[in-house]
Write an enzyme that holds these catalytic residues in place. Structure first.
Site, PDB file in Angstrom:
ATOM      1  N   LYS A   1      -6.685   3.521  -9.124  1.00  0.00           N
ATOM      2  CA  LYS A   1      -5.719   4.068  -8.473  1.00  0.00           C
ATOM      3  C   LYS A   1      -5.601   5.592  -8.918  1.00  0.00           C
ATOM      4  O   LYS A   1      -5.507   5.907 -10.040  1.00  0.00           O
ATOM      5  CB  LYS A   1      -4.486   3.567  -8.327  1.00  0.00           C
ATOM      6  CG  LYS A   1      -3.197   3.856  -7.504  1.00  0.00           C
ATOM      7  CD  LYS A   1      -2.148   2.900  -7.446  1.00  0.00           C
ATOM      8  CE  LYS A   1      -1.112   3.529  -6.669  1.00  0.00           C
ATOM      9  NZ  LYS A   1       0.168   2.523  -6.439  1.00  0.00           N
TER      10      LYS A   1
ATOM     11  N   SER B   1       1.590   0.626  -1.986  1.00  0.00           N
ATOM     12  CA  SER B   1       0.660   1.997  -1.983  1.00  0.00           C
ATOM     13  C   SER B   1      -0.595   2.090  -2.646  1.00  0.00           C
ATOM     14  O   SER B   1      -1.258   3.036  -2.638  1.00  0.00           O
ATOM     15  CB  SER B   1       1.745   3.045  -3.083  1.00  0.00           C
ATOM     16  OG  SER B   1       1.870   2.620  -4.379  1.00  0.00           O
TER      17      SER B   1
ATOM     18  N   SER C   1       3.696  -2.578  -4.823  1.00  0.00           N
ATOM     19  CA  SER C   1       2.503  -1.743  -4.483  1.00  0.00           C
ATOM     20  C   SER C   1       0.952  -2.526  -4.967  1.00  0.00           C
ATOM     21  O   SER C   1       0.015  -1.858  -4.620  1.00  0.00           O
ATOM     22  CB  SER C   1       2.486  -0.546  -4.932  1.00  0.00           C
ATOM     23  OG  SER C   1       3.465   0.378  -4.002  1.00  0.00           O
TER      24      SER C   1
END
Ligand code: GLN
Length: 488
Positions: free
Chosen positions: A80, A155, A179
């Site tokens: 990420k 996310s 997330s």
């Protein structure tokens, strides 16, 4: 073309270690697939060809020299883009960090390099990890590989999408209020949110520091467990990192669930609007029971306040954490401008609407006159939520709920109503607020062919039991081996 993209991390590592495949060959296959599919999926913000090939070459050299190889030798991984990577752009999907190149690696990135993993690149996310659909990325919308018009969740939507679409066997995300779990549920993969303190946050760009944890994502429980094994452990550079023995997460996958007491939050299950979600969760519970677990009813009376509590605490912490993006320490450069102008311009141009909304909400909640009414009260209710779990864990070993109230919603469906978006987190927020360990693993498909996730929550530092129970759910009704149809 080789089938590397659908092999497990274990299969890849075995071939690389045994010499039947080289790490370079594996890396090339993944890089080619990422290049080919990323225009369709937008899950990568940066594909790091050079770095990936260099890391793979190093693994191959080590093997040829007869050195002992790490547990992820030659295994590709996607990270990420809020995890700092030395020399590789780390944007948090924000314009304000569009050109930021960190001079150091996050703790987890160091651990991955030491394990022989090959970092393919950096994945898309909601700006600064704020969102539930990845639509707050300032670069591009990620598409759900099971249905391209649907959200991948957020996310960590880029990491979930990359894993589900066979662009990487493993990925890391970060989880502040769901997330890693919510996008895992939407994309049909497994994710673990470790106990707060289990994994060092050093080098993770902070969103809400009392909640943030880095979590593994993979297509199977066993691979996620292996990744957890690699990244877990004490790090003195993070003051909240726990100095405790880590577990045997991969071994735990074989322990089964005989005698395990699974707490079922009945009123919550009964309140579900989506019949499919309820049916799949019931099927997972039966799979657990069949393997020797017993079901007990538990309740979490304060969980209904989790959305309000979370969106006060997380925004308050975010407003303080994001103060550093001021155009001086970090952020856009505004040539010729004085400090005040730099600050104003950099923030107005650098942050997207959701980040600005949260900074305003958080600043308000912390301001004199409102602090007691909002922030302090939220902290008190947070304690009550934690106590609900303490009580539940007197009669059970894990608490089971769906991960999300619905399968993946359509892109654009919730963007005009932030509150509606926030409600997508209703089941993932309570364990985050309580600092507990949780796993989301698939428990089947909806009638329309969308993945549904099951969430199991364990007491602090009891990740092993999540691996054992998650494996039983996967064996009983998981999705390992099924490939998202939208890619064909
Ligand atoms: N969806 C939640 C939010 O918008 C959680 C995000 C996260 O866990 N990073 O804040």
């Amino acid at each position: 073309m080789s089938d590397f993209p659908w092999q497990s991390a274990f299969e890849i590592r075995d071939q690389v270690a045994g010499g039947s495949a080289s790490a370079i060959e594996v890396a090339r296959a993944y890089l080619a697939r990422a290049e080919a599919l990323n225009p369709k999926l937008s899950c990568f913000l940066t594909i790091d060809h050079e770095g990936a090939l260099a890391a793979a070459a190093q693994v191959d050299r080590a093997r040829e020299a007869g050195e002992e190889l790490g547990p992820l030798a030659g295994v590709p991984i996607a990270l990420k883009d809020n995890l700092c990577t030395r020399g590789v752009r780390t944007t948090c999907a924000s314009q304000i960090l569009g050109e930021y190149i960190p001079p150091y690696d996050a703790h987890v990135v160091e651990a991955l390099r030491a394990s022989g993993a090959v970092i393919l690149g950096k994945t898309n996310l909601d700006e600064f990890a704020m969102g539930s659909s990845n639509e707050n990325s300032s670069f591009a919308n990620v598409h759900n590989p099971w249905a391209l018009g649907r959200a991948p969740g957020g996310s960590s939507g880029g990491s979930a999408c990359a894993t589900a679409a066979g662009l990487a066997p493993l990925a890391l995300g970060s989880d502040t209020g769901g997330s890693v779990r919510q996008p895992a549920a939407f994309c049909g993969i497994t994710a673990i949110k470790p106990t707060y303190g289990r994994v060092s946050r050093y080098g993770l760009v902070a969103f809400a520091s009392s909640l943030d944890q880095i979590g593994p994502m993979a297509r199977s429980v066993r691979e996620a467990s292996q990744l957890l094994q690699v990244i877990a452990g004490h790090d003195r550079r993070d003051a909240t990192s726990a100095d405790r023995q880590t577990g045997q997460y991969v071994a735990a996958c074989d322990r089964g669930v005989k005698g395990l007491r699974v707490g079922v939050v009945r009123d919550l299950l009964d309140g579900l609007q989506e019949a499919d979600v309820r049916a799949r969760v019931e099927a997972a519970l039966s799979a657990l029971e069949k393997e020797g677990a017993t079901l007990v009813d538990v309740s979490l009376p304060h969980a209904k306040h989790a959305v309000s509590v979370y969106y006060l605490i997380a925004t308050a912490e975010a407003s303080s954490n994001l103060a550093r993006f001021d155009g001086i320490r970090y952020g856009l450069r505004v040539p010729g401008a004085d400090l005040t102008e730099t600050y104003t311009k950099t923030r107005a141009q650098g942050f997207g609407p959701e980040v600005r909304r949260r900074i305003m909400l958080g600043t308000y909640a912390l301001s004199a006159g409102y602090y007691d009414a909002f922030y302090l009260k939220a902290q008190r209710v947070r304690t009550l939520i934690r106590r609900d779990y303490d009580t539940a864990f007197e009669s059970c070993d894990v608490v089971c709920t769906p991960t999300t109230p619905t399968p993946a919603f359509a892109l654009g469906e919730k963007t005009s109503n932030p509150l509606d978006m926030y409600l997508a987190d209703i089941f993932t927020l309570p364990p985050s607020l309580a600092g507990l360990a949780a796993i989301s693993t698939p428990c089947g498909l909806s009638a329309s062919g969308l993945p549904i996730g099951l969430q199991l929550v364990a007491p602090p530092f009891e990740e092993e039991v999540l691996c054992s129970a998650g494996q039983v759910v996967e064996d009983g009704c998981g999705l390992v081996g099924s490939r998202p149809a939208a890619l064909d």
